[in-house]
Design a protein around this motif. Structure first.
Motif, short mmCIF file in Angstrom:
data_model
loop_
_atom_site.label_atom_id
_atom_site.label_comp_id
_atom_site.label_asym_id
_atom_site.label_seq_id
_atom_site.Cartn_x
_atom_site.Cartn_y
_atom_site.Cartn_z
N PHE A 98 -14.55 -4.45 -1.94
CA PHE A 98 -13.59 -3.48 -1.39
C PHE A 98 -13.26 -2.43 -2.44
N MET A 99 -13.37 -1.16 -2.05
CA MET A 99 -13.08 -0.04 -2.93
C MET A 99 -11.73 0.56 -2.53
N SER A 100 -10.74 0.43 -3.39
CA SER A 100 -9.42 1.00 -3.11
C SER A 100 -9.43 2.49 -3.47
N PRO A 101 -8.41 3.24 -3.07
CA PRO A 101 -8.35 4.68 -3.40
C PRO A 101 -8.38 4.97 -4.90
N VAL A 102 -8.04 3.99 -5.74
CA VAL A 102 -8.01 4.26 -7.18
C VAL A 102 -9.32 3.88 -7.86
#
Length: 229
Positions: A98-102
């Motif tokens: 999972f790639m978060s906005p940060v």
């Protein structure tokens, strides 16, 4: 800080819009100094927030045919046995990041090889952790045949915030381990499908660094002198 090419247009347009709004506020509310400074502060912070979405850090990738490296920065949220129905039509080991906005949003090839299959799917924008996001969201499916003849499937999946998937590969193209194969604007996730014999090197909740973190290891099958993962 190096900026990825996918951010050039967005950052330029955003800069023009925020500058124009601040100029309008300055001329039409000249006496409201508090509001002027408040919106200017918001503009600067918001711009740098978007700016960090498109950062492109330099990565020194150590090539190794025995290893499968992480295709993205993020957190491991899925490690499970599933039936992959688009290409393999059999059981595979799925690892999802999972790639978060940060996180850095660049996607990198986990192995070196040749692209044997590519398909883009238009779709919904469910949250990335939704069980149906891998089959109903906007996504790409990319299969790379590694040097050891093993095929590995990667799937870029858009989420509720990510509305644009970009890819740089096509069928028949040779790709290098750690090389960029795509970009997901503003986050979401990448799935990797490996044979069940893969020796997984990460755990649920682990943080990954694209092009650096080893997520699986090649295992030599001495019974038939073939190499599998």
């Amino acid at each position: 800080m190096t900026i990825h090419k996918e951010g050039y247009k967005i950052l330029l347009v955003l800069l023009v819009i925020l500058t124009a709004i601040n100029i309008i506020i300055y001329y039409y509310a000249p006496n409201n100094i508090t509001f002027q400074y408040a919106f200017l502060t918001f503009s600067v912070l918001f711009y740098f927030l978007i700016l960090q979405f498109f950062r492109s850090p330099r990565r020194k990738v150590t090539l190794d045919e025995r290893l499968v490296i992480a295709p993205a920065d993020g957190k491991v949220v899925v490690i499970e046995e599933v039936v992959e129905t688009e290409y393999f039509n059999d059981k595979r080991r799925q690892i999802s990041i999972f790639m978060s906005p940060v996180n850095v949003h660049i996607n990198r090839n986990p192995v070196e090889g040749v692209v044997k299959y590519f398909k883009y799917h238009a779709g919904k924008y469910l949250v990335a952790w939704h069980p149906k996001s891998s089959t109903e969201n906007e996504r790409t499916t990319i299969v790379v045949k590694a040097k050891n003849e093993v095929e590995i499937l990667m799937r870029q999946i858009a989420g509720a915030l990510a509305k644009r998937i970009v890819w740089y590969v096509k069928e028949g193209q040779e790709v290098s381990q750690g090389e960029e194969f795509g970009f997901i604007k503003f986050g979401s996730r990448v799935d990797v499908f490996l044979p069940l014999t893969a020796k997984v090197r990460v755990n649920i909740g682990d943080k990954t660094v694209g092009g650096i973190t080893v997520i699986a290891e090649l295992v030599e099958d001495t019974a038939d002198d073939s190499i599998i993962i």
